[in-house]
Design a protein around this motif. Structure first.
Motif, PDB file in Angstrom:
ATOM      1  N   VAL A  76      56.511   0.340  54.480  1.00 15.39           N
ATOM      2  CA  VAL A  76      57.881   0.222  54.809  1.00 15.39           C
ATOM      3  C   VAL A  76      58.597   1.087  53.895  1.00 15.39           C
ATOM      4  N   GLY A  77      60.000   1.371  53.952  1.00 20.47           N
ATOM      5  CA  GLY A  77      61.056   1.988  53.085  1.00 20.47           C
ATOM      6  C   GLY A  77      61.197   1.226  51.777  1.00 20.47           C
ATOM      7  N   ILE A  78      61.736   1.678  50.927  1.00 16.21           N
ATOM      8  CA  ILE A  78      62.089   1.073  49.745  1.00 16.21           C
ATOM      9  C   ILE A  78      63.482   0.181  50.029  1.00 16.21           C
ATOM     10  N   ASP A  79      64.179   0.827  50.852  1.00 16.10           N
ATOM     11  CA  ASP A  79      65.473   0.033  51.264  1.00 16.10           C
ATOM     12  C   ASP A  79      65.084  -1.233  52.065  1.00 16.10           C
ATOM     13  N   THR A  80      63.868  -1.334  52.819  1.00 14.86           N
ATOM     14  CA  THR A  80      63.425  -2.510  53.391  1.00 14.86           C
ATOM     15  C   THR A  80      62.900  -3.253  52.446  1.00 14.86           C
ATOM     16  N   VAL A  81      62.208  -3.102  51.320  1.00 15.81           N
ATOM     17  CA  VAL A  81      62.169  -4.082  50.411  1.00 15.81           C
ATOM     18  C   VAL A  81      63.222  -4.685  49.669  1.00 15.81           C
ATOM     19  N   ARG A  82      64.197  -3.870  49.386  1.00 15.25           N
ATOM     20  CA  ARG A  82      65.509  -4.477  48.769  1.00 15.25           C
ATOM     21  C   ARG A  82      66.058  -5.544  49.844  1.00 15.25           C
ATOM     22  N   TYR A  83      66.203  -5.186  51.317  1.00 17.84           N
ATOM     23  CA  TYR A  83      66.676  -5.879  52.248  1.00 17.84           C
ATOM     24  C   TYR A  83      66.193  -7.190  52.228  1.00 17.84           C
ATOM     25  N   TYR A  84      64.768  -7.074  52.119  1.00 18.00           N
ATOM     26  CA  TYR A  84      64.214  -8.615  52.263  1.00 18.00           C
ATOM     27  C   TYR A  84      64.359  -9.261  50.801  1.00 18.00           C
ATOM     28  N   GLU A  85      64.483  -8.703  49.722  1.00 17.36           N
ATOM     29  CA  GLU A  85      64.969  -9.311  48.615  1.00 17.36           C
ATOM     30  C   GLU A  85      66.277  -9.910  48.805  1.00 17.36           C
ATOM     31  N   ARG A  86      67.054  -9.159  49.178  1.00 17.43           N
ATOM     32  CA  ARG A  86      68.453  -9.995  49.580  1.00 17.43           C
ATOM     33  C   ARG A  86      68.672 -11.056  50.451  1.00 17.43           C
ATOM     34  N   HIS A  87      67.605 -11.036  51.273  1.00 14.25           N
ATOM     35  CA  HIS A  87      67.563 -12.163  52.108  1.00 14.25           C
ATOM     36  C   HIS A  87      66.542 -13.189  51.663  1.00 14.25           C
ATOM     37  N   GLY A  88      66.119 -13.267  50.288  1.00 15.08           N
ATOM     38  CA  GLY A  88      65.286 -14.502  49.721  1.00 15.08           C
ATOM     39  C   GLY A  88      63.825 -14.288  50.363  1.00 15.08           C
ATOM     40  N   LEU A  89      63.460 -13.302  51.000  1.00  6.93           N
ATOM     41  CA  LEU A  89      61.774 -13.274  51.292  1.00  6.93           C
ATOM     42  C   LEU A  89      61.124 -12.491  50.323  1.00  6.93           C
ATOM     43  N   LEU A  90      61.484 -11.593  49.601  1.00  4.40           N
ATOM     44  CA  LEU A  90      60.516 -11.104  48.482  1.00  4.40           C
ATOM     45  C   LEU A  90      61.430 -11.153  47.230  1.00  4.40           C
ATOM     46  N   ALA A  91      60.556 -11.366  46.093  1.00  5.03           N
ATOM     47  CA  ALA A  91      61.093 -11.333  44.832  1.00  5.03           C
ATOM     48  C   ALA A  91      60.418 -10.694  43.766  1.00  5.03           C
ATOM     49  N   PRO A  92      60.891  -9.734  42.969  1.00  5.15           N
ATOM     50  CA  PRO A  92      59.818  -9.076  42.012  1.00  5.15           C
ATOM     51  C   PRO A  92      59.208 -10.239  40.989  1.00  5.15           C
ATOM     52  N   LYS A  93      58.102  -9.903  40.420  1.00  3.95           N
ATOM     53  CA  LYS A  93      57.509 -10.753  39.743  1.00  3.95           C
ATOM     54  C   LYS A  93      58.052 -10.792  38.288  1.00  3.95           C
ATOM     55  N   SER A  94      58.642  -9.376  37.897  1.00  2.39           N
ATOM     56  CA  SER A  94      59.201  -9.281  36.779  1.00  2.39           C
ATOM     57  C   SER A  94      59.938  -7.936  36.537  1.00  2.39           C
ATOM     58  N   ARG A  95      60.970  -7.859  35.746  1.00  2.00           N
ATOM     59  CA  ARG A  95      61.456  -6.264  35.454  1.00  2.00           C
ATOM     60  C   ARG A  95      61.304  -5.813  34.171  1.00  2.00           C
ATOM     61  N   LEU A  96      60.996  -4.709  34.164  1.00  7.61           N
ATOM     62  CA  LEU A  96      60.667  -3.981  32.895  1.00  7.61           C
ATOM     63  C   LEU A  96      61.927  -3.744  32.038  1.00  7.61           C
ATOM     64  N   ALA A  97      62.302  -3.593  30.975  1.00 12.11           N
ATOM     65  CA  ALA A  97      63.384  -3.222  30.050  1.00 12.11           C
ATOM     66  C   ALA A  97      64.183  -2.373  30.741  1.00 12.11           C
ATOM     67  N   SER A  98      63.742  -1.488  31.484  1.00 15.27           N
ATOM     68  CA  SER A  98      64.649  -0.401  32.343  1.00 15.27           C
ATOM     69  C   SER A  98      65.410  -0.827  33.350  1.00 15.27           C
ATOM     70  N   GLY A  99      64.812  -2.199  33.780  1.00 11.60           N
ATOM     71  CA  GLY A  99      65.329  -2.782  34.925  1.00 11.60           C
ATOM     72  C   GLY A  99      64.546  -2.588  36.225  1.00 11.60           C
ATOM     73  N   TYR A 100      63.674  -1.697  35.968  1.00 12.60           N
ATOM     74  CA  TYR A 100      62.627  -1.528  37.363  1.00 12.60           C
ATOM     75  C   TYR A 100      62.084  -2.808  37.639  1.00 12.60           C
ATOM     76  N   ARG A 101      61.765  -2.983  39.120  1.00 12.80           N
ATOM     77  CA  ARG A 101      60.973  -4.246  39.604  1.00 12.80           C
ATOM     78  C   ARG A 101      59.723  -3.832  39.387  1.00 12.80           C
ATOM     79  N   ARG A 102      58.827  -5.196  39.239  1.00  9.39           N
ATOM     80  CA  ARG A 102      57.538  -5.063  39.172  1.00  9.39           C
ATOM     81  C   ARG A 102      57.119  -6.203  40.138  1.00  9.39           C
ATOM     82  N   TYR A 103      55.823  -5.993  40.966  1.00  9.34           N
ATOM     83  CA  TYR A 103      55.870  -6.675  41.873  1.00  9.34           C
ATOM     84  C   TYR A 103      54.053  -7.206  41.735  1.00  9.34           C
TER      85      TYR A 103
END
Length: 134
Positions: free
Chosen positions: A15-42
């Motif tokens: 999928v595209g990155i926007d799709t991942v973000r869309y699923y996050e907004r709908h509570g289907l995916l969540a990053p495991k953590s975030r780096l200090a820079s704010g980047y998502r980690r899965y």
């Protein structure tokens, strides 16, 4: 377990990155953590979850239904998973029957129309403007 970025997750999930973000907004995916820079980690679990979401969508499940399936999966409630899939199958069968009725009606109209002549005499236009059921 090694974590991956959003681009790698999107690529592995097809999928595209926007799709991942869309699923996050709908509570289907969540990053495991975030780096200090704010980047998502899965985690690799999110790759599996993303594939699950995409396959469920391909079978016609809505995002709400997918959220429910994920919850049932977490609870290992196989009976309710089967029940949900059975309801989806029945819905698909009803939609197929409706589409077959539409196809049959259209086929009759197309067969009745010579494809030339006056619009006032066109069987398709007459049928669409009629009070009679198709």
């Amino acid at each position: 377990m090694q974590s991956i970025g959003i681009g790698a997750l999107a690529e592995k999930g097809g999928v595209g990155i926007d799709t991942v973000r869309y699923y996050e907004r709908h509570g289907l995916l969540a990053p495991k953590s975030r780096l200090a820079s704010g980047y998502r980690r899965y985690s690799e679990q999110e790759v599996t979850r993303l594939r699950f979401i995409r396959r469920a969508q391909a079978l016609g499940f809505t995002l709400k239904e997918i959220r429910e399936l994920l919850a049932l999966s977490a609870r290992k409630d196989v009976a309710r998973v089967k029940s949900s899939a059975q309801r989806k199958l029945e819905d698909v069968q009803q939609r197929i029957a409706a589409l077959q009725r539409i196809r049959d009606g259209l086929a009759k109209l197309v067969d009745a129309c010579p494809g030339h002549g006056r619009a006032a005499e066109c069987p398709i236009l007459k049928a669409l403007g009629s009070e009679e059921p198709l």
